[in-house]
Design an enzyme around this catalytic site. Structure first.
Site, PDB file in Angstrom:
ATOM      1  N   PRO A  35       3.859  -3.410  12.876  1.00  0.00           N
ATOM      2  CA  PRO A  35       3.270  -4.467  13.530  1.00  0.00           C
ATOM      3  C   PRO A  35       1.789  -4.436  13.127  1.00  0.00           C
ATOM      4  CG  PRO A  35       3.018  -1.152  14.348  1.00  0.00           C
ATOM      5  CD  PRO A  35       3.842  -1.937  13.103  1.00  0.00           C
ATOM      6  N   LEU A  36       1.347  -4.187  12.352  1.00  0.00           N
ATOM      7  CA  LEU A  36       0.013  -4.416  11.634  1.00  0.00           C
ATOM      8  C   LEU A  36       0.075  -5.491  10.270  1.00  0.00           C
ATOM      9  CD1 LEU A  36      -1.698  -1.083  12.221  1.00  0.00           C
ATOM     10  CD2 LEU A  36      -1.495  -3.027  14.214  1.00  0.00           C
TER      11      LEU A  36
ATOM     12  N   TYR B  98      13.347   8.205   3.994  1.00  0.00           N
ATOM     13  CA  TYR B  98      11.600   7.607   4.018  1.00  0.00           C
ATOM     14  C   TYR B  98      10.960   8.796   3.380  1.00  0.00           C
ATOM     15  CZ  TYR B  98      12.270   4.949   8.037  1.00  0.00           C
ATOM     16  OH  TYR B  98      11.620   4.000   9.122  1.00  0.00           O
TER      17      TYR B  98
ATOM     18  N   GLY C 235      -1.361 -10.306   0.144  1.00  0.00           N
ATOM     19  CA  GLY C 235      -0.522  -9.265  -0.649  1.00  0.00           C
ATOM     20  C   GLY C 235       0.312  -8.097   0.222  1.00  0.00           C
TER      21      GLY C 235
ATOM     22  N   PHE D 103      -3.491  -6.469   8.566  1.00  0.00           N
ATOM     23  CA  PHE D 103      -4.089  -8.111   8.782  1.00  0.00           C
ATOM     24  C   PHE D 103      -5.887  -7.101   9.327  1.00  0.00           C
ATOM     25  CE2 PHE D 103      -0.925  -7.343  12.439  1.00  0.00           C
ATOM     26  CZ  PHE D 103      -1.718  -7.606  13.620  1.00  0.00           C
TER      27      PHE D 103
END
Length: 312
Positions: A222-223, A52, A229, A233
């Site tokens: 989760p979004l 990360y 693109g 959302f």
């Protein structure tokens, strides 16, 4: 904050997790604020990975440097990290040497003697299950890792690992949101010949397999959707109908739309953990409110339809 079992580990963990992917450019104060917002919301589970952020282990280092946790506070939280991706390739490496060295690097970066959970990060097509088993045995026996899982693995890939690995696979972290839900939606369209939604993309029945085998699903991004693109959302014009339904439910339950996006996932009886990616403390607070929202079946399916999936 509602809790769920972490596979067969015996641990009870929050169904909302704080993801630490984007913290390595944050100040000490910003990391501490994010951490405190998570703890105040009942989140004591923090998700990391060796790759990360900007350089290897840099997000893990930032977390440890900013927080300087005491031994007592370290014992209050769960740290999860991942190994197996070699970013300079890029390629995947589940060899004994790579897994052990990656975990040791994570322990140094996190300034801890152990991680609570290690996930194999995306499948290695060249995996040798005996190598993974040897690494897991060493890491468990040395006290460096307490539980083991996978990320983005199909049921048969997990079965292959289990031909050699003796430790329980306690978690499988996969992409899942209302707007990116093939692992859930394909079952709704089973045996519908002309529906692309019915195509088996994950080796078949990943959610059902994990429920049967006692493996906790963790939902990353989760979004995130797939239109416009592939970004978030919420508020996106490509998801006007979905946002209309989300906004209506948010008003009904007295929460922010973000909480409804989380609640759709946590409503599933598989006992899914939602892995947040935000670095904004207020958004952690808003998202955590979705942990306990008891969406009805009608509300849950209305969100599925609004996302564009078939509900026959």
């Amino acid at each position: 904050m509602r809790t769920v079992p972490l596979g067969s580990s015996g641990l009870s963990v929050p169904n909302v997790v704080a993801g630490m992917m984007r913290i390595d450019d944050k100040t000490d104060a910003e990391v501490r604020a994010l951490y405190q917002a998570s703890r105040d919301a009942g989140i004591d589970f923090f998700d990391h990975a060796d790759i990360y952020a900007r350089s290897l282990h840099s997000a893990e280092e930032r977390f440890a440097q900013a927080l300087s946790l005491s031994g007592a506070e370290r014992a209050e939280i769960r740290l999860q990290t991942k190994a197996g991706i070699v970013p300079e390739g890029p390629y995947f490496d589940f060899s004994y040497e790579h897994l052990v060295s990656s975990v040791e690097g994570s322990l140094r970066a996190l300034r801890t003697d152990y991680v609570d959970v290690l996930l194999l990060h995306r499948p290695d097509a060249l995996v040798e299950p005996d190598e993974v088993a040897r690494a897991f045995d060493h890491l468990e026996e040395s006290g460096k890792v307490r539980a083991f899982g996978v990320s983005n693995h199909t049921p048969r890939q997990i079965d292959l690992l289990r031909t050699a690995v003796r430790q329980p696979i306690v978690a499988n972290q996969v992409q899942l949101s209302i707007a990116h839900a093939p692992v859930v939606a394909q079952g709704l369209a089973a045996n519908m010949e002309t529906a692309s939604q019915s195509a088996v993309l994950d080796g078949g029945g990943l959610v059902e397999y994990c429920r049967i085998e006692g493996i906790t699903i963790q939902a990353w991004s989760p979004l995130q959707g797939t239109r416009g693109g592939g970004g978030v959302f919420l508020g996106h014009p490509e998801y006007a109908e979905l946002n209309r339904v989300i906004d209506d439910l948010a008003g009904r339950y007295g929460v922010e739309p973000l909480a409804i996006a989380v609640a759709w996932i946590t409503r599933h009886p598989a006992g899914v953990q939602v892995v947040l990616g935000t670095t904004t403390p207020a958004r952690v607070t808003d998202a955590a409110a979705g942990s306990d929202i008891p969406l009805t079946r009608a509300e849950w399916y209305a969100l599925v339809r609004a996302a564009g999936y078939i509900v026959p």
